[in-house]
Design an enzyme around this catalytic site. Sequence first.
Site, PDB file in Angstrom:
ATOM      1  N   HIS A 131       0.809  -1.224   0.000  1.00  0.00           N
ATOM      2  CA  HIS A 131       0.000   0.000   0.000  1.00  0.00           C
ATOM      3  C   HIS A 131       0.846   1.280   0.000  1.00  0.00           C
ATOM      4  O   HIS A 131       0.293   2.371  -0.216  1.00  0.00           O
ATOM      5  CB  HIS A 131      -0.926   0.041   1.215  1.00  0.00           C
ATOM      6  N   HIS A 169      -6.090  -7.548  -0.357  1.00  0.00           N
ATOM      7  CA  HIS A 169      -6.295  -6.130  -0.659  1.00  0.00           C
ATOM      8  C   HIS A 169      -5.500  -5.712  -1.896  1.00  0.00           C
ATOM      9  O   HIS A 169      -4.444  -6.281  -2.180  1.00  0.00           O
ATOM     10  CB  HIS A 169      -5.868  -5.283   0.549  1.00  0.00           C
TER      11      HIS A 169
END
Length: 318
Positions: A131, A169
Amino acid sequence: MIDRQQITIVTDSSLLDHDTGGGEHPEVPRRLEVIMEQLNAGPLSSGIQRTHPDPATRKQLTAFHTEAWLFRFEEAVLSGKTYIDHTDNQIGYSSFETAMLSAGTGITGINLLENSEAADVFCLTRPPGHHAEPNMPFGFCFFNNCVIAARHWQSLGRQRICVFDFDAHHGNGIQTAFEKEADSLYISIHEHPSFSYPGTGWAEEHGQGEGAGTIVNLPVNPGTSDDQVLGLLDGPVLDSLEQFEPEAIVVAAGFDGHIADDMSGLAYSTGVYREFAQRIKAWEQRFCPGRLLSILEGGYELTALAESVEAYLDGLSG
Ligand SMILES: [Zn+2]
């Protein structure tokens, strides 16, 4: 007797030093300990070799990150802040150094592969990376370990790098790195952004300009099972690899799609990670023998995490 391939695990006890506050934060040092305990107690233990990483240098980090982010991160740590930008990104006094070491695991692993000193490399590391954006932390991630590894591989002349990400994710930071360039391919299978953090990774995001077609987002719905996800690996993922013909593969290996892990609504079993690894190994042998590197991303339910990593390494080692 099946002839098993040796697995090299790049890890270090200093990776435990990144302190996320000791409260409710799921990204805890214990994650790495339970994995090592599981591996040491199990059938793979005799085939595992451990190697210590060197920290990434500032030059290696700035192949993706901005100098401004490095200074801001270091300053936050030195001034005793407990998080940066959002409480997801908890820090302690060792977090900057630990994140540099974490980013160095992939680089160390690639050097071992390129020198034929390792056959299969798994970076057992934290903090995770996928991320992290060039100028900011995001979702427990500070430096983008997979992108920094990919850039290092490219600096050694392996231009066509695929990052395959099976974390639950979407790896928004990896997409940011690759979406405008033709030489890299990012394939991510993740819980659909309507339901899941960080809200990116729509199927319509294909890449831009020269990078058109080199982002392959395969969002899946909550409740997605083993058979459904394996169908994606055997279908669109393999098709993309055949078109791209990678010179090296980096795997963003996140285990939070496990049914027992409440960080996603996905419903994968422990055994699916063995199936992932068998397919990934076959891709490596077909497209880029000897150039496969896996880096730990998410996975927060400790028992499921330890067993899933063991299953993954079992699949890799054949
Ligand atoms: Zn995740």
